[in-house]
Design a protein around this motif. Structure first.
Motif, PDB file in Angstrom:
ATOM      1  N   ALA A  72       0.749  -1.432   0.064  1.00 23.53           N
ATOM      2  CA  ALA A  72       0.019   0.022  -0.143  1.00 23.53           C
ATOM      3  C   ALA A  72       0.918   1.256  -0.010  1.00 23.53           C
ATOM      4  O   ALA A  72       0.510   2.339  -0.834  1.00 23.53           O
ATOM      5  CB  ALA A  72      -0.864   0.035   1.272  1.00 23.53           C
ATOM      6  N   ARG A  73       1.966   1.377   0.700  1.00 24.47           N
ATOM      7  CA  ARG A  73       2.793   2.353   0.842  1.00 24.47           C
ATOM      8  C   ARG A  73       3.614   2.838  -0.221  1.00 24.47           C
ATOM      9  O   ARG A  73       3.637   3.781  -0.814  1.00 24.47           O
ATOM     10  CB  ARG A  73       3.856   2.372   1.898  1.00 24.47           C
ATOM     11  CG  ARG A  73       4.613   3.376   2.094  1.00 24.47           C
ATOM     12  CD  ARG A  73       5.674   3.291   3.303  1.00 24.47           C
ATOM     13  NE  ARG A  73       5.433   2.602   4.577  1.00 24.47           N
ATOM     14  CZ  ARG A  73       6.117   2.144   5.417  1.00 24.47           C
ATOM     15  NH1 ARG A  73       7.342   2.412   5.406  1.00 24.47           N
ATOM     16  NH2 ARG A  73       5.598   1.742   6.792  1.00 24.47           N
ATOM     17  N   PHE A  74       4.448   1.491  -1.052  1.00 27.64           N
ATOM     18  CA  PHE A  74       5.044   1.829  -2.045  1.00 27.64           C
ATOM     19  C   PHE A  74       4.495   1.744  -3.435  1.00 27.64           C
ATOM     20  O   PHE A  74       4.926   2.313  -4.234  1.00 27.64           O
ATOM     21  CB  PHE A  74       6.404   0.698  -1.897  1.00 27.64           C
ATOM     22  CG  PHE A  74       6.995   1.019  -0.671  1.00 27.64           C
ATOM     23  CD1 PHE A  74       7.573   2.359  -0.364  1.00 27.64           C
ATOM     24  CD2 PHE A  74       7.477  -0.147  -0.005  1.00 27.64           C
ATOM     25  CE1 PHE A  74       8.344   2.219   0.924  1.00 27.64           C
ATOM     26  CE2 PHE A  74       8.176   0.049   1.261  1.00 27.64           C
ATOM     27  CZ  PHE A  74       8.262   1.171   1.831  1.00 27.64           C
ATOM     28  N   ASP A  75       3.346   0.670  -3.803  1.00 35.22           N
ATOM     29  CA  ASP A  75       2.886   0.634  -4.899  1.00 35.22           C
ATOM     30  C   ASP A  75       1.375   1.107  -5.031  1.00 35.22           C
ATOM     31  O   ASP A  75       1.021   0.984  -5.931  1.00 35.22           O
ATOM     32  CB  ASP A  75       2.738  -0.897  -5.026  1.00 35.22           C
ATOM     33  CG  ASP A  75       4.029  -1.477  -5.535  1.00 35.22           C
ATOM     34  OD1 ASP A  75       5.022  -0.669  -5.782  1.00 35.22           O
ATOM     35  OD2 ASP A  75       4.486  -2.615  -5.194  1.00 35.22           O
ATOM     36  N   ARG A  76       1.132   1.935  -3.995  1.00 31.78           N
ATOM     37  CA  ARG A  76      -0.338   2.499  -4.024  1.00 31.78           C
ATOM     38  C   ARG A  76      -1.359   1.563  -4.404  1.00 31.78           C
ATOM     39  O   ARG A  76      -2.335   1.745  -5.243  1.00 31.78           O
ATOM     40  CB  ARG A  76      -0.311   3.700  -5.010  1.00 31.78           C
ATOM     41  CG  ARG A  76       0.756   4.506  -5.135  1.00 31.78           C
ATOM     42  CD  ARG A  76       0.739   5.652  -6.094  1.00 31.78           C
ATOM     43  NE  ARG A  76       0.947   5.283  -7.515  1.00 31.78           N
ATOM     44  CZ  ARG A  76       1.983   4.722  -7.845  1.00 31.78           C
ATOM     45  NH1 ARG A  76       3.184   4.846  -7.458  1.00 31.78           N
ATOM     46  NH2 ARG A  76       1.994   4.455  -9.360  1.00 31.78           N
ATOM     47  N   LEU A  77      -1.389   0.546  -3.712  1.00 38.56           N
ATOM     48  CA  LEU A  77      -2.363  -0.460  -3.918  1.00 38.56           C
ATOM     49  C   LEU A  77      -2.865  -1.070  -2.465  1.00 38.56           C
ATOM     50  O   LEU A  77      -2.139  -0.988  -1.466  1.00 38.56           O
ATOM     51  CB  LEU A  77      -1.981  -1.947  -4.625  1.00 38.56           C
ATOM     52  CG  LEU A  77      -1.427  -1.785  -6.104  1.00 38.56           C
ATOM     53  CD1 LEU A  77      -0.906  -3.095  -6.597  1.00 38.56           C
ATOM     54  CD2 LEU A  77      -2.678  -1.416  -6.929  1.00 38.56           C
ATOM     55  N   GLU A  78      -4.153  -1.272  -2.248  1.00 37.29           N
ATOM     56  CA  GLU A  78      -4.808  -1.446  -0.856  1.00 37.29           C
ATOM     57  C   GLU A  78      -5.571  -2.642  -1.155  1.00 37.29           C
ATOM     58  O   GLU A  78      -6.737  -2.471  -0.660  1.00 37.29           O
ATOM     59  CB  GLU A  78      -5.397  -0.209  -0.306  1.00 37.29           C
ATOM     60  CG  GLU A  78      -4.437   0.862  -0.146  1.00 37.29           C
ATOM     61  CD  GLU A  78      -4.899   1.891   0.800  1.00 37.29           C
ATOM     62  OE1 GLU A  78      -5.790   1.680   1.540  1.00 37.29           O
ATOM     63  OE2 GLU A  78      -4.386   3.363   0.736  1.00 37.29           O
ATOM     64  N   PRO A  79      -5.420  -3.815  -1.409  1.00 34.71           N
ATOM     65  CA  PRO A  79      -6.227  -4.905  -1.264  1.00 34.71           C
ATOM     66  C   PRO A  79      -6.424  -5.279   0.205  1.00 34.71           C
ATOM     67  O   PRO A  79      -5.867  -5.075   1.077  1.00 34.71           O
ATOM     68  CB  PRO A  79      -5.247  -5.927  -1.995  1.00 34.71           C
ATOM     69  CG  PRO A  79      -3.952  -5.638  -1.693  1.00 34.71           C
ATOM     70  CD  PRO A  79      -4.075  -4.068  -1.713  1.00 34.71           C
TER      71      PRO A  79
ATOM     72  N   PRO B 257       6.029  -6.140  -8.917  1.00 35.52           N
ATOM     73  CA  PRO B 257       5.148  -5.055  -8.525  1.00 35.52           C
ATOM     74  C   PRO B 257       4.177  -4.347  -9.766  1.00 35.52           C
ATOM     75  O   PRO B 257       4.594  -4.375 -10.809  1.00 35.52           O
ATOM     76  CB  PRO B 257       6.251  -4.140  -8.199  1.00 35.52           C
ATOM     77  CG  PRO B 257       7.478  -4.407  -8.886  1.00 35.52           C
ATOM     78  CD  PRO B 257       7.292  -5.986  -9.282  1.00 35.52           C
ATOM     79  N   THR B 258       2.981  -4.129  -9.334  1.00 39.76           N
ATOM     80  CA  THR B 258       2.052  -3.225 -10.336  1.00 39.76           C
ATOM     81  C   THR B 258       1.715  -1.893  -9.728  1.00 39.76           C
ATOM     82  O   THR B 258       0.846  -1.817  -9.290  1.00 39.76           O
ATOM     83  CB  THR B 258       0.913  -4.533 -10.776  1.00 39.76           C
ATOM     84  OG1 THR B 258       0.392  -4.480  -9.384  1.00 39.76           O
ATOM     85  CG2 THR B 258       1.210  -5.592 -11.260  1.00 39.76           C
ATOM     86  N   PRO B 259       2.771  -1.217  -9.838  1.00 40.36           N
ATOM     87  CA  PRO B 259       2.484   0.285  -9.064  1.00 40.36           C
ATOM     88  C   PRO B 259       1.305   0.793  -9.717  1.00 40.36           C
ATOM     89  O   PRO B 259       1.200   0.961 -10.821  1.00 40.36           O
ATOM     90  CB  PRO B 259       3.677   1.199  -9.552  1.00 40.36           C
ATOM     91  CG  PRO B 259       4.484   0.029 -10.372  1.00 40.36           C
ATOM     92  CD  PRO B 259       4.188  -1.149 -10.274  1.00 40.36           C
ATOM     93  N   GLY B 260       0.412   1.275  -8.728  1.00 39.28           N
ATOM     94  CA  GLY B 260      -0.789   1.609  -9.364  1.00 39.28           C
ATOM     95  C   GLY B 260      -1.681   0.900  -9.793  1.00 39.28           C
ATOM     96  O   GLY B 260      -2.634   1.493 -10.631  1.00 39.28           O
TER      97      GLY B 260
END
Length: 435
Positions: A58-65, A167-170
């Motif tokens: 969530a912090r580095f890749d802007r994902l919040e599953p 990683p899949t940022p955003g």
């Protein structure tokens, strides 16, 4: 844009060795700030598992599953990526995969044994690793070729399960990477990256299985994390910046040579392109080609920085001396752009991959020649080899003595053990000596 004037070295100068050492100097992963942050991430994942991985993602890749299930892709996701590719891309990817697989199948080594006259059996059992982790950069900096080069040898070796992290940022997925994973036989894919992904693979979490070895490229955080977990798991290598060394006799089109140098310079500002020739006029021609071609390059700023900071033209008195200098450098990629490259081959002792002849561009090796493009950098070709099937296998020694063999060899072991004052070793062997 003013093209950089490439640094010139002359192998005949008294200061050449010192100048070459300065040119080659590169600090590997050693940033104290990065080290500290990576240690915190590794400790958190080791202690809190999935919760820590979700937090860092969530912090580095802007994902919040809401759970790790939201970060795992299915086999159908990979297959859909492959099926959705334009035909020209799919054909190219399938051709590359087939060539890589065919080359690596020749590296497979069987178990072996032999029997001595007294019935003693000695040998070696070759077995594949159970599970391997593959790190793949994500987002726009994605390399499907790296998926093929890392996953296919592992599958050919017989690895039971390949876990890929990307990683899949955003939420940005690279379809070519996922398509390559489908072609290479990757078993599971998690959309996580950075040091937290390395930690998950090394220590295991409730969702991410612990692996035996981690391979694949990454940024300084990934490289630092791989170094830190080595010993808990195996790793492929700590790779430095990309390198190319071209030995040319002055007869190849200078535009070709300039572009070959660009092909590695565009990777990274720290990449190192070097050209060696016995023809001073040819070196000047390549300088002119650089000035002409550099403005046409999409990544010209990166190339320019690489050229001005780390490139060099080295003048030698012969191709034989060029080989001596090359062995001193031990390059990742070596092009022998000469009339008879095979005549020079016996003089080359240290190189990750050797590209022979004027038509063999290093770029072919990066994608589809067949041999692996994961190669030793920073002079480590003196003692390291390209990634291959053998990196995903282990060898166990086989030893089975007959009664007569144990008796005779036991006498030898007894003498040597008592010479080392290891009495239990000696007596263990002596129990089996026949009267």
């Amino acid at each position: 844009m003013n093209a950089p004037v490439i640094r010139r070295l002359n192998a005949a100068d008294a200061s050449f060795a010192q100048e070459l050492d300065a040119l080659l100097a590169w600090e590997s992963v050693s940033d104290p700030g990065v080290q500290s942050r990576v240690e915190e991430i590794l400790s958190a994942v080791k202690a809190r598992g999935d919760d820590a991985v979700l937090e860092f993602t969530a912090r580095f890749d802007r994902l919040e599953p809401s759970s790790m299930a939201g970060l795992e892709l299915s086999q159908s996701d990979m297959q859909s990526a492959l099926d959705s590719l334009p035909k020209v891309q799919r054909d190219a990817l399938e051709t590359a995969a087939a060539r890589v697989r065919r080359y690596h199948e020749r590296q497979v080594q069987p178990s072996w044994s032999y029997e001595e006259d007294d019935g003693t059996l000695l040998g070696q059992q070759v077995t594949a690793m159970d599970r391997v982790g593959l790190y793949v950069p994500g987002g726009k900096a994605a390399y499907p070729s790296s998926v093929l080069m890392n996953a296919i040898p592992a599958k050919v070796a017989g690895v039971g399960e390949i876990i890929m992290v990307v990683p899949t940022p955003g939420g940005e997925r690279n379809q070519l990477v996922l398509a390559a994973a489908a072609l290479a036989g990757v078993d599971r894919v998690f959309t996580i990256g950075g040091a937290q992904a390395v930690a998950a693979l090394a220590y295991g979490t409730a969702s991410v299985p612990k692996v035996d070895k981690i391979v694949g490229p990454g940024n300084i955080y990934v490289a630092t994390a791989k170094r830190a977990v080595y010993g808990t798991v195996g790793i492929d290598m700590i790779a430095g910046p990309s390198e190319i060394l071209v030995i040319c006799d002055g007869q190849t089109d200078p535009d070709w040579i300039a572009m070959d140098l660009f092909s590695q310079a565009e990777h990274d500002e720290q990449a190192q392109p070097i050209l060696i020739s016995q023809d001073a006029a040819f070196l000047e021609q390549v300088q002119q080609s650089i000035a002409k071609l550099l403005p046409t390059m999409e990544r010209k700023d990166i190339i320019q920085t690489s050229l001005q900071d780390r490139a060099a033209f080295i003048l030698v008195d012969s191709l034989e001396q060029a080989c001596e200098v090359s062995n001193r450098i031990a390059p990742e990629h070596l092009e022998l752009s000469v009339e008879d490259p095979q005549a020079l081959l016996s003089q080359i002792r240290h190189a990750g991959a050797i590209f022979m002849g004027r038509y063999t561009a290093e770029a072919l090796g990066d994608y589809c020649a067949g041999p692996n493009h994961v190669l030793p950098t920073s002079g480590t070709a003196r003692f390291s080899s390209p990634l291959g099937v053998y990196d995903f296998q282990k060898r166990s020694s086989l030893i089975m003595f007959s009664e007569d063999g144990a008796s005779e060899v036991g006498k030898v072991a007894s003498v040597l053990a008592r010479g080392e004052y290891l009495t239990a070793h000696a007596r263990s062997a002596e129990y089996r000596i026949k009267d």
